[in-house]
Motif scaffolding. Structure first.
Motif, mmCIF file in Angstrom:
data_model
loop_
_atom_site.group_PDB
_atom_site.id
_atom_site.type_symbol
_atom_site.label_atom_id
_atom_site.label_comp_id
_atom_site.label_asym_id
_atom_site.label_seq_id
_atom_site.Cartn_x
_atom_site.Cartn_y
_atom_site.Cartn_z
ATOM 1 N N LEU A 62 0.164 2.966 -5.361
ATOM 2 C CA LEU A 62 0.389 3.140 -3.925
ATOM 3 C C LEU A 62 0.514 1.799 -3.210
ATOM 4 C CD1 LEU A 62 0.526 5.093 -1.484
ATOM 5 C CD2 LEU A 62 -1.969 4.908 -1.342
ATOM 6 N N GLN B 134 -4.092 4.793 -9.460
ATOM 7 C CA GLN B 134 -3.241 5.391 -8.440
ATOM 8 C C GLN B 134 -3.138 4.497 -7.205
ATOM 9 O OE1 GLN B 134 -1.372 8.012 -8.912
ATOM 10 N NE2 GLN B 134 -2.228 8.373 -10.961
ATOM 11 N N TYR B 135 -4.239 3.808 -6.876
ATOM 12 C CA TYR B 135 -4.200 2.909 -5.718
ATOM 13 C C TYR B 135 -3.271 1.727 -5.978
ATOM 14 C CZ TYR B 135 -5.561 -0.510 -2.240
ATOM 15 O OH TYR B 135 -5.546 -1.455 -1.249
#
Length: 240
Positions: A221, A217-218
């Motif tokens: 992002l 997820q990072y």
């Protein structure tokens, strides 16, 4: 046939893992690549907690001391939160009772012809005071260095982590006061380490999945948002 029969037990012997104290040189690649460990491959819960008396208390190896700490914290919480006793009042009453008992005991020994109570002389040594000051100085300097790096915009991940941590602390402050928070911390320190020590493999497996998902997820992002944010160029550290 005899040679194969002798080799069979050796092939069937279990492979020891680094968690059991086997070094990286003697452990097999399968054992070294077991998975994600929160404390590292060569670090037990006891060692992570310092490996001394404090670790024994938190892991309930010293049952009497652990029970005394939890029981004392529970009594204090009941006095302050349930009975609504005040800290200054409690300290004054304890001092009054202690000094009265010692004073009467010391004077009664004259009539009953017994030795007075042995009250030890307690003093804080200069070495202890200096060691405490040095330890606090090191921790404060690390915190100041971290705050300076965040203020200069050098580490976005640390910045986001600190912001989230401060936000969590602010939300906890809205829900409970300092005394209740300290009592909750005492209970957590005396339950979470022993539970993790008991279910370490299961927790590590879950942490591995959570860590992999957070990293994925990072990356998303960072590709869509964070990489487009302008950052201050890192400055070279000057040598003393």
């Amino acid at each position: 046939m005899a040679g194969s029969a002798e080799e069979a037990p050796a092939a069937a012997s279990p492979v020891a893992s680094p968690r059991d104290g086997v070094t990286e040189e003697t452990a097999s690649p399968a054992a070294r690549s077991r998975g994600f460990w929160l404390l590292g491959e060569d670090k037990s819960v006891h060692k992570a907690l310092g490996g001394g008396k404090t670790a024994d208390v938190l892991l309930w190896k010293d049952t009497k001391t652990s029970a005394a700490v939890v029981g004392g914290a529970t009594i204090l919480w009941l006095l302050f939160e349930v009975v609504e006793y005040h800290l200054l009042t409690l300290a004054s009453h304890v001092m009054i009772a202690t000094l009265t008992i010692l004073f009467l005991w010391s004077n009664a020994t004259v009539f009953i012809k017994k030795s007075p109570p042995d009250v030890p002389e307690v003093q804080i040594s200069e070495e202890l005071a200096v060691n405490i000051a040095l330890a606090l100085r090191a921790d404060i300097n690390k915190a100041l260095v971290l705050l300076r790096e965040l203020a200069l915009g050098h580490d976005l991940m640390k910045f986001l982590g600190v912001i989230v941590a401060l936000w969590i602390v602010s939300e906890i402050g809205e829900l409970c006061d300092l005394l209740r928070l300290m009592y909750i911390v005492v209970l957590i320190l005396h339950t979470v380490p022993i539970l993790y020590h008991k279910y370490q493999d299961q927790v590590d497996d879950f942490a591995a999945k959570a860590h992999a998902e957070l990293c994925k997820q990072y990356k998303v992002l960072d590709a869509k948002v964070l990489s487009k944010i302008p950052r201050a160029p890192p400055k070279d550290k000057k040598e003393n």
